[in-house]
Every structure is written in structure tokens, then in C-alpha cells.
Design an enzyme around this catalytic site. Structure first.
Site, short mmCIF file in Angstrom:
data_model
loop_
_atom_site.label_atom_id
_atom_site.label_comp_id
_atom_site.label_asym_id
_atom_site.label_seq_id
_atom_site.Cartn_x
_atom_site.Cartn_y
_atom_site.Cartn_z
N HIS A 1 -3.37 7.13 2.39
CA HIS A 1 -3.77 5.82 1.86
C HIS A 1 -5.11 5.47 2.49
O HIS A 1 -5.31 5.62 3.70
CB HIS A 1 -2.70 4.78 2.22
N ASN B 1 -10.04 -0.16 0.08
CA ASN B 1 -8.58 -0.11 0.06
C ASN B 1 -8.07 -0.67 -1.27
O ASN B 1 -8.20 -1.86 -1.54
CB ASN B 1 -8.05 -0.95 1.24
N CYS C 1 0.82 -1.23 0.00
CA CYS C 1 0.00 0.00 0.00
C CYS C 1 0.85 1.27 0.00
O CYS C 1 0.34 2.35 -0.27
CB CYS C 1 -0.95 0.00 1.19
#
Ligand code: UT7
Length: 332
Positions: free
Chosen positions: A255, A285, A114
Site C-alpha cells: 500500500h 495515498n 487502506c
């Protein structure tokens, strides 16, 4: 000395939507639990025949078109992904270069989960500042649905698909320059978030297709705690080192892993609600794609203006983390 400027942004989200209601028919969960614990309401899922590179190409085309540059001006493509078209080779970046019709261009992938977009931003910045490259296309692209176990309620409620791209170019104007990027990793926490099967570290027979499937596994709660602790410390240090007050940040683009993580970091910086960019509710996500998809969202809403300062932060498998202070510097 050359500086690195963040020139343009583009993104792509698949059309198919997977809602919390639909997930609650697949695993033992509820819309209420997912909303309360994560802030996610729905996520996008790529079509069966739609690949990570297909999504990356769509995002890249927009970023190129908005940059005012010709695609032939690009001298490098870097793709951050943990769900490449093919594990090992060829890289997704080379497939994207071919689909964009670019030959003789440096192209490679990196794996920082990520945090991937912040990592490739730092690589692009360094290569431009060194004088080695002039215009670098960076792409975060993920088909996480391909590596998600839809019988595991601890992970399948979180992840979605999509891509985002940006062009980083050389400039002589220091006011346009990316200010600073922090990146870090601590492999001691590698087992908190991983795809344990399929690689050379796998304990399974590589011919056993079932066992070697590359599904993600996560110790969610432990990851959550390390994420909040590490990110809070990192963004506070980054601002302090650069003598920047949190009021000077126009857009905090974190993020999009979990609303509660975003809120904890935002609160630590005493940010106002209008400074925080949120797409977690509609995209979930999307790992390395989540930051550029979120930047693209404010760009398309007309909220991201030339000269405005963004603070990016990310955290992910590895464990990896990073933060970046980035003015938006489109060509006039
Ligand atoms: O993007 C890269 C890095 N990743 C992250 O940053 C993700 C970080 N982690 C998280 O976002 C959160 O930890 C989760 C959303 C994954 C889980 O939330 P949590 O508040 O940490 O829950 P938990 O794992 O501590 O579980 C609490 C309870 C447990 O039940 P008991 O033991 O209290 O009875 C779980 O079994 O919630 C249960 N649970 C669920 N219940 C309904 C776990 N997943 C679910 C679910 N639906 N989907």
C-alpha cells in the site's frame, strides 16, 4: 477443490495533478518536507462531477477486457472504498454494476480503509474456493479529495484519487492459485485515523452540515509507528508460514502510504530495490485503490509476467492490515 486465480488487472487515474508546490500555497508546507517525509511528489484529483463509481468503472472495463472473459461471466462485484458515491446506500458496487450494464449480480461494498483491496481479495478467494462463485470483479476505488480537509497539512499532503480492479476466477490448477492471505484488525486504535462526523457515532447534530462533513482526521506519527511494527511482523510471518524466501518474490506491492513505511518493511524482508513497486511519488495515498493501481503500473510497463509472485501488504484505518501472496495467473 476449486482454487482462486488472479487473472487480470486494470486501473484508472484522473488527469488533474495536484503538486507539492501547489499544496505549499494552500497550507504551511514545502515540497522538500513532503518529499523527505513521505516520498510523494504529486497526486491525482478527480473532476468535480467525477465519482468514485465512475473511476471504478474505468478500472473495471480494463480488467474485464484483459481477462479474456465476457462481462456476463462475472457473478459478483465487491468494491472497497471509504469514499463511496453515497454514504450508507446504494453501495458503490451496485452503481458500478449498473454502469457496466450487469443485472442480477451480487454486488456490495466493504469498509477496511487502506487495507480494503487485501480484504476483498480474501473474500473473493474464500467464495471461489467454497464453490459459491466463479468470476469475481474486485475494485478498490477512492475519491479521497471529497473527504480531505485541505486546511489540514497533516493529511491533505498525503491523499489522492483513483481506482484499480482485478478479476479473480476459479481454477483447477493449484500452480495458478493465490497462496495465502492474512487479514487483521485492532479497533483499539480506531481513533488514530477516522472520519469522526456524519455517522451514528457523531456527536454533532445531523442537520448541521458544517459539523457533519466527513473529513479524515489522522494521528499521523502514531499511525506510522503502528504501521511499521504491524506490517513488518505480518509479512515476515506470512512468508515463514508458507516456506517462501524473500528472493522468490518478484514484486513486492505495498500500500502506497509513505515511502518510509515501504522502505522499513522492504528492509525487514531484505528485498532488493528492483523487487519493490513504487507509485507513491506520482499518486500519493489512494487508500483501497493504491495496491491495484500499483499492480497495473507494472503490468502496463510489461514488468508483470505470467506466473510471477507478488507480495501485497496494506495498513489503514480501523486499524486494519493484511498481506497476500499472489501469483499473476492470466488466462493463456
Ligand atoms: O494509509 C493509511 C495509514 N496512514 C499512514 O500510514 C500514514 C502514516 N503517517 C505518516 O505517513 C507520517 O506520520 C506523516 C507523513 C503524516 C507525518 O510525518 P512524521 O514524520 O510522522 O511527522 P510528525 O507528525 O511527527 O511531525 C513532525 C513535524 C511537526 O512539527 P514540530 O512539532 O516538530 O515542530 C509537525 O507539525 O512536522 C510538522 N508537520 C509538517 N511540516 C511541514 C506535519 N505535517 C507537516 C507538513 N509540512 N505537511
Amino acid at each position: 477443490m476449486a482454487y482462486a486465480a488472479f487473472r487480470s488487472i486494470g486501473a484508472y487515474a484522473p488527469t488533474d495533478i495536484l503538486t507539492n508546490e501547489e499544496l505549499s500555497k494552500m497550507v504551511d508546507t514545502t515540497d522538500e518536507w513532503i518529499t523527505k517525509r513521505t516520498g510523494i511528489k504529486e497526486r491525482r484529483i478527480a473532476a468535480k462531477d467525477e465519482t468514485t463509481s465512475d473511476m471504478g468503472v474505468e478500472a473495471a472495463k480494463k480488467a474485464i477486457q484483459r481477462s479474456g472473459l465476457a462481462k456476463e461471466d462475472l457473478d459478483m462485484i465487491i468494491c472497497a472504498t471509504i469514499s463511496p458515491d453515497y454514504f450508507c446506500m446504494p453501495s458503490t458496487a451496485t452503481i458500478i454494476s449498473n454502469k457496466l450494464g450487469l443485472r442480477n449480480i451480487t454486488a456490495f461494498d466493504i469498509s477496511a480503509a487502506c487495507t480494503g483491496f487485501v480484504y476483498i481479495l480474501s473474500i473473493a478467494k474464500a467464495l471461489i474456493e467454497s464453490g459459491m462463485k466463479k468470476n469475481i470483479l474486485i475494485i478498490g476505488a477512492e475519491k479521497l479529495s471529497a473527504i480531505t480537509d485541505y486546511s489540514d497539512r497533516g493529511t491533505c499532503i498525503l491523499f489522492g484519487d483513483g481506482a484499480g480492479a482485478a478479476i479473480i476466477s476459479a481454477t483447477d490448477n493449484k500452480d495458478e492459485a493465490i497462496i495465502d492471505i492474512h487479514t487483521g484488525a485492532d479497533g483499539e486504535y480506531a481513533d488514530l485515523l477516522m472520519t469522526p462526523n456524519g455517522g451514528s457515532g457523531s456527536i454533532h447534530d445531523s442537520l448541521d452540515q458544517e459539523a457533519s462533513s466527513c473529513f479524515m482526521q489522522m494521528k499521523g506519527n502514531e499511525t506510522f509507528k503502528v504501521a511499521v511494527r504491524t506490517l513488518t511482523k505480518d509479512v515476515v510471518e506470512n512468508l515463514k508460514e508458507n516456506n517462501i524466501e524473500s528472493e522468490a518474490i518478484n514484486h513486492f506491492v505495498p500500500h502506497q502510504a509513505n515511502y518510509r513505511i515501504i522502505k522499513a518493511v522492504g528492509d525487514a524482508l531484505k528485498l532488493k530495490e528492483e523487487q519493490v513497486v513504487l507509485t507513491v511519488a506520482k499518486y500519493g495515498n489512494t487508500s483501497g485503490a493504491s495496491i491495484p493501481m500499483a499492480i497495473n503500473d507494472i503490468y502496463e510497463q510489461g514488468k508483470l509476467k505470467s506466473g510471477e509472485l507478488m507480495l501485497l501488504d496494506a495498513f489503514g484505518g480501523g486499524l486494519t492490515w493484511g498481506s497476500a501472496l499472489v501469483p499473476f495467473s492470466p488466462l493463456k
